[in-house]
Scaffold this motif. Sequence first.
Motif, PDB file in Angstrom:
ATOM      1  N   LEU A 125     -16.510  38.536  27.401  1.00  0.00           N
ATOM      2  CA  LEU A 125     -16.826  37.791  28.608  1.00  0.00           C
ATOM      3  C   LEU A 125     -18.315  37.908  28.935  1.00  0.00           C
ATOM      4  N   TRP A 126     -18.982  36.768  29.085  1.00  0.00           N
ATOM      5  CA  TRP A 126     -20.379  36.744  29.510  1.00  0.00           C
ATOM      6  C   TRP A 126     -20.445  36.875  31.024  1.00  0.00           C
ATOM      7  N   VAL A 127     -21.396  37.650  31.510  1.00  0.00           N
ATOM      8  CA  VAL A 127     -21.613  37.846  32.939  1.00  0.00           C
ATOM      9  C   VAL A 127     -23.079  37.537  33.211  1.00  0.00           C
ATOM     10  N   LEU A 128     -23.319  36.557  34.099  1.00  0.00           N
ATOM     11  CA  LEU A 128     -24.696  36.147  34.367  1.00  0.00           C
ATOM     12  C   LEU A 128     -24.949  36.024  35.857  1.00  0.00           C
ATOM     13  N   ASN A 129     -25.936  36.763  36.316  1.00  0.00           N
ATOM     14  CA  ASN A 129     -26.512  36.571  37.645  1.00  0.00           C
ATOM     15  C   ASN A 129     -27.958  36.170  37.394  1.00  0.00           C
ATOM     16  N   PRO A 130     -28.346  34.947  37.760  1.00  0.00           N
ATOM     17  CA  PRO A 130     -29.711  34.501  37.463  1.00  0.00           C
ATOM     18  C   PRO A 130     -30.779  35.106  38.370  1.00  0.00           C
TER      19      PRO A 130
END
Length: 171
Positions: A125-130
């Motif tokens: 699972l990819w987790v992204l907070n920009p």
Amino acid sequence: MKILVLSDSHSGLSFMRMAIRAVRPDAVVHLGDYYDDGEEMASEFPQVVFHLVGGNCDRFRSYRVIPERLCYPVCGAKLLMVHGHNHHVKSGLWSLLEDARASGVQAVLYGHTHSADCHREEDGLWVLNPGACGSSGGSVGVVEVLNGEISSCCVLYAQDLRILSQSTCQK
């Protein structure tokens, strides 16, 4: 295909414009705080598909009902898109990751903390907070999708946008 991920713009329209012009995305996801900034960018860049969710600050800025959670494919990759306040992400990611896994997504995109993060969990699972794109020194996320699968995910800062350094992306 490229997805530009923005969050916590707080009226930082010039940085958003710079990011859209530099990345030249196929789609833009705006994760709230301020929802209407995403709408403004959508009107300025009609050739790009926009996906917008509201954040905690948006409750006080609009009398309309705006979505706070989206979960569907963008550029072929199934994404969970939230601001993060309803998952209490400032206290940890447990609730967010549980929702993402239950939703069967490839990536979860969230904001709210103003702290950029891009990583891949052990289960893929990819987790992204920009981070926050609300200032000239802000940050954005970029998700690249190839044949319906996420091929890379990264955070880009103002200096990266100026030179579009591909070496900042994880594969």
